[in-house]
Design a protein around this motif. Structure first.
Motif, PDB file in Angstrom:
ATOM      1  N   ILE A  78       8.005  -4.036  72.766  1.00 60.53           N
ATOM      2  CA  ILE A  78       6.989  -2.976  72.876  1.00 60.53           C
ATOM      3  C   ILE A  78       6.366  -3.025  74.270  1.00 60.53           C
ATOM      4  N   ILE A  79       6.088  -4.229  74.762  1.00 62.51           N
ATOM      5  CA  ILE A  79       5.498  -4.363  76.096  1.00 62.51           C
ATOM      6  C   ILE A  79       6.434  -3.755  77.147  1.00 62.51           C
ATOM      7  N   LEU A  80       7.717  -4.071  77.040  1.00 59.12           N
ATOM      8  CA  LEU A  80       8.682  -3.532  78.001  1.00 59.12           C
ATOM      9  C   LEU A  80       8.770  -2.010  77.913  1.00 59.12           C
ATOM     10  N   GLY A  81       8.838  -1.511  76.686  1.00 61.76           N
ATOM     11  CA  GLY A  81       8.955  -0.071  76.498  1.00 61.76           C
ATOM     12  C   GLY A  81       7.726   0.653  77.027  1.00 61.76           C
ATOM     13  N   MET A  82       6.559   0.100  76.703  1.00 62.16           N
ATOM     14  CA  MET A  82       5.319   0.733  77.124  1.00 62.16           C
ATOM     15  C   MET A  82       5.161   0.671  78.641  1.00 62.16           C
ATOM     16  N   THR A  83       5.548  -0.457  79.236  1.00 61.20           N
ATOM     17  CA  THR A  83       5.503  -0.553  80.700  1.00 61.20           C
ATOM     18  C   THR A  83       6.407   0.509  81.322  1.00 61.20           C
ATOM     19  N   GLY A  84       7.565   0.682  80.750  1.00 63.53           N
ATOM     20  CA  GLY A  84       8.481   1.705  81.240  1.00 63.53           C
ATOM     21  C   GLY A  84       7.834   3.080  81.204  1.00 63.53           C
ATOM     22  N   PHE A  85       7.166   3.370  80.093  1.00 61.96           N
ATOM     23  CA  PHE A  85       6.484   4.669  79.963  1.00 61.96           C
ATOM     24  C   PHE A  85       5.383   4.812  81.017  1.00 61.96           C
ATOM     25  N   LEU A  86       4.586   3.743  81.183  1.00 66.34           N
ATOM     26  CA  LEU A  86       3.476   3.815  82.144  1.00 66.34           C
ATOM     27  C   LEU A  86       3.982   3.986  83.570  1.00 66.34           C
ATOM     28  N   LEU A  87       5.106   3.353  83.893  1.00 69.02           N
ATOM     29  CA  LEU A  87       5.654   3.474  85.247  1.00 69.02           C
ATOM     30  C   LEU A  87       6.320   4.834  85.465  1.00 69.02           C
ATOM     31  N   LEU A  88       6.810   5.412  84.379  1.00 73.12           N
ATOM     32  CA  LEU A  88       7.495   6.696  84.514  1.00 73.12           C
ATOM     33  C   LEU A  88       6.491   7.847  84.650  1.00 73.12           C
ATOM     34  N   THR A  89       5.306   7.656  84.095  1.00 74.31           N
ATOM     35  CA  THR A  89       4.307   8.736  84.101  1.00 74.31           C
ATOM     36  C   THR A  89       3.946   9.213  85.521  1.00 74.31           C
ATOM     37  N   PRO A  90       3.600   8.310  86.458  1.00 72.06           N
ATOM     38  CA  PRO A  90       3.288   8.812  87.806  1.00 72.06           C
ATOM     39  C   PRO A  90       4.482   9.513  88.455  1.00 72.06           C
ATOM     40  N   LEU A  91       5.689   9.107  88.095  1.00 75.86           N
ATOM     41  CA  LEU A  91       6.861   9.768  88.664  1.00 75.86           C
ATOM     42  C   LEU A  91       6.956  11.200  88.154  1.00 75.86           C
ATOM     43  N   ALA A  92       6.656  11.369  86.855  1.00 76.84           N
ATOM     44  CA  ALA A  92       6.680  12.723  86.291  1.00 76.84           C
ATOM     45  C   ALA A  92       5.584  13.571  86.936  1.00 76.84           C
ATOM     46  N   LEU A  93       4.412  12.962  87.129  1.00 80.46           N
ATOM     47  CA  LEU A  93       3.274  13.705  87.686  1.00 80.46           C
ATOM     48  C   LEU A  93       3.495  14.100  89.141  1.00 80.46           C
ATOM     49  N   THR A  94       4.279  13.305  89.860  1.00 81.18           N
ATOM     50  CA  THR A  94       4.507  13.613  91.285  1.00 81.18           C
ATOM     51  C   THR A  94       5.888  14.229  91.512  1.00 81.18           C
TER      52      THR A  94
END
Lengths: 215, 309
Positions: free
Chosen positions: A121-137
């Protein structure tokens, strides 16, 4: 010999990008419909959750395939890359919300405990958190504001995200099975393609060295 | 690349077992002798009596129970056993009973189930993967069999083994687990009236994907303790090996009692997802000993169940 880039690139230039988004969400809609109407076998929730996760990983890999394909064949899907990446992000969001809403059903004490106790879960959630700024930019405005160098540097996070996603997949299973490892292998190949091996061998790794090979 | 695969059946095609049982009775009542209209046998094969140990909750459908199985001998996916188990030969079948017993030997399956009191036991079933079902087993108490073969005084544990036959059990061609599948119980657990050897579901012979012809059912423990397609039962003085415990001792203990307070290292055991109600089924709190605490808590008096998980 038949010139592939000369043949394909003019065609690709004419194809609009919006159908990618439209086609991209079709599997999610179809799976959700099947799940609601009880057509996904005995455990529709788990099937839906897993399929959304698989699609997220596959789309992420497709996004990271654009550069190698261009370098190796000359065929450029560059104009579709944002659509691939954003669709991947949508699937990560679908996958995560399926887990939160339908699987965990807002059992917050369990969810919060999972967030710090469970490696996958930690790995998956980290992946999501790191992907979010990429989607936003991922828009032109951000690219202009950040400058190509800064933007490239930020979007190199996608290499980490695809590895996190694949390891997350490997860790969900009870025994070592081959298909999660296949995903991990592909993720590693895609990422290792970005590593400037020659420069590394000569010693000294500069940021410019990686960005020279591009996203 | 994974592609969208069409579902194999529609939920509307599933008839709850209770419904067709009723329908069958109606037809028998109407004097219809051959009621094979639905491709089903005219009479239940196993005669059963009701049990006070049954839950009153509505069982899962026959379809649910027979299409959603963990039986790695036939593949690791939940749908693999239903697809691959049909090639298993279950007749003839015999069970070797040995170790510290008075009458060791190789017993034919027919002899084992002859003379035992077959009961319908509707049990809650809780998988270590945090899902659950309600299953109407047809079986008899393990204690009955053990009494027949004679337990010697030094025997403290009972160990079980599943058949190894890679030619028919195609999952055994890969080494995801160490074959044969092994499980074990402490003698008092084995002798407990809730512990049964099941030979059927819904009064029908045990479907192959559920562990035909004979399997263990220990309802207060995680499902993997309930070993399937048993070919060997041994009585020993020392704690026997158990497959999942051998694979990952920190994740799967020897006891593996259902315990909402002891998490699997990779996921919580505090709650469970009942299977069979569709996408929006409500998650349930898991009960200590899967709700059988009144009957079995005494077996573990004074034991630290966090350490002996």
């Amino acid at each position: 010999m038949f010139n592939l880039p000369a043949f394909f690139n003019p065609i690709l230039r004419k194809v609009p990008t919006w159908p990618v988004y439209l086609l991209g969400v079709v599997p999610a809609v179809v799976y959700f419909y099947w799940a609601v109407t009880n057509q996904l076998g005995t455990d529709p929730l788990q099937m839906l959750e897993r399929q959304l996760g698989r699609w997220a990983l596959q789309l992420l890999m497709l996004t990271l395939l654009v550069t190698p394909v261009r370098k190796l064949t000359g065929i450029s899907f560059l104009k579709f890359r944002r659509a691939f990446g954003l669709t991947a992000f949508f699937y990560v969001v679908f996958h995560l919300s399926t887990w939160l809403v339908l699987d965990k059903q807002f059992f917050w004490n369990e969810i919060l405990a999972d967030l710090y106790k469970r490696p996958y879960i930690i790995l998956g959630m980290t992946g999501f958190l790191l992907l979010t700024p990429l989607a936003l930019t991922s828009n032109k405005f951000s690219l202009r504001r950040m400058g190509p160098l800064g933007w490239n540097r930020l979007h190199r996070l996608s290499y980490l995200v695809v590895i996190l996603g694949a390891v997350h997949f490997v860790l969900v299973r009870k025994v070592w099975e081959s298909d999660p490892f296949l995903y991990l292998l592909i993720a590693l190949i895609l990422v290792s393609y970005r590593i400037p091996w020659k420069r590394l061998r000569r010693g000294g790794l500069s940021g410019a060295g990686i960005s020279a090979r591009g996203g | 690349m994974h592609i969208i695969s069409a579902p194999k059946f529609k939920s509307s095609e599933i008839t709850p077992k209770a419904d067709w049982l009723n329908r069958r009775q109606l037809m028998i009542g109407a004097g219809a002798v051959a009621t094979t209209t639905f491709g089903l046998p005219a009479l239940a094969k196993l005669k059963t009596i009701k049990s006070k140990y049954s839950t009153t909750r509505t069982p899962n459908t026959f379809k649910d129970i027979t299409t959603y199985n963990n039986f790695y001998e036939f593949g690791t996916s939940k749908s693999d056993p239903a697809e691959n188990a049909s090639r298993l030969t279950t007749s003839p079948w015999s069970v070797t009973i040995d170790g510290m017993v008075d009458k060791p030997g190789k017993y034919a399956f027919e002899d084992i189930i002859k003379g035992v009191s077959m009961e319908e036991r509707i049990y809650r079933f809780r998988c270590v993967e945090a899902w659950s079902m309600i299953i109407p087993w047809t079986g008899f108490q393990l204690s009955e069999l053990l009494a027949r073969v004679g337990v010697q005084s030094g025997a403290k544990y009972v160990s079980f083994e599943t058949l190894v036959r890679p030619s028919e059990m195609i999952g055994q061609r890969s080494n995801v687990l160490e074959w044969p599948y092994r499980e074990g119980l402490r003698m008092d657990e084995a002798m407990h009236p809730l512990t049964i050897l099941a030979a059927g579901i819904y009064g029908e012979d045990m479907p192959k994907q559920n562990g035909a012809p004979l399997r263990l059912v220990v309802p207060w423990k995680y499902g993997f303790k309930s070993i399937k397609s048993i070919v060997r039962i041994s009585l020993t003085a020392r704690q026997p090996q158990a497959t999942w415990n051998m694979l990952s001792p920190r994740e799967y203990g020897f006891y593996s009692n259902v315990n909402p307070n002891v998490d699997h290292p990779r996921w919580t055991q505090a709650s469970e997802r009942p299977i069979g109600g569709g996408l929006f089924t409500r998650r349930k709190q898991t009960q200590m000993f899967n709700g059988y605490g009144q009957e079995v808590a005494g077996l573990y008096k004074g034991m630290d169940l966090t350490r002996n998980f």
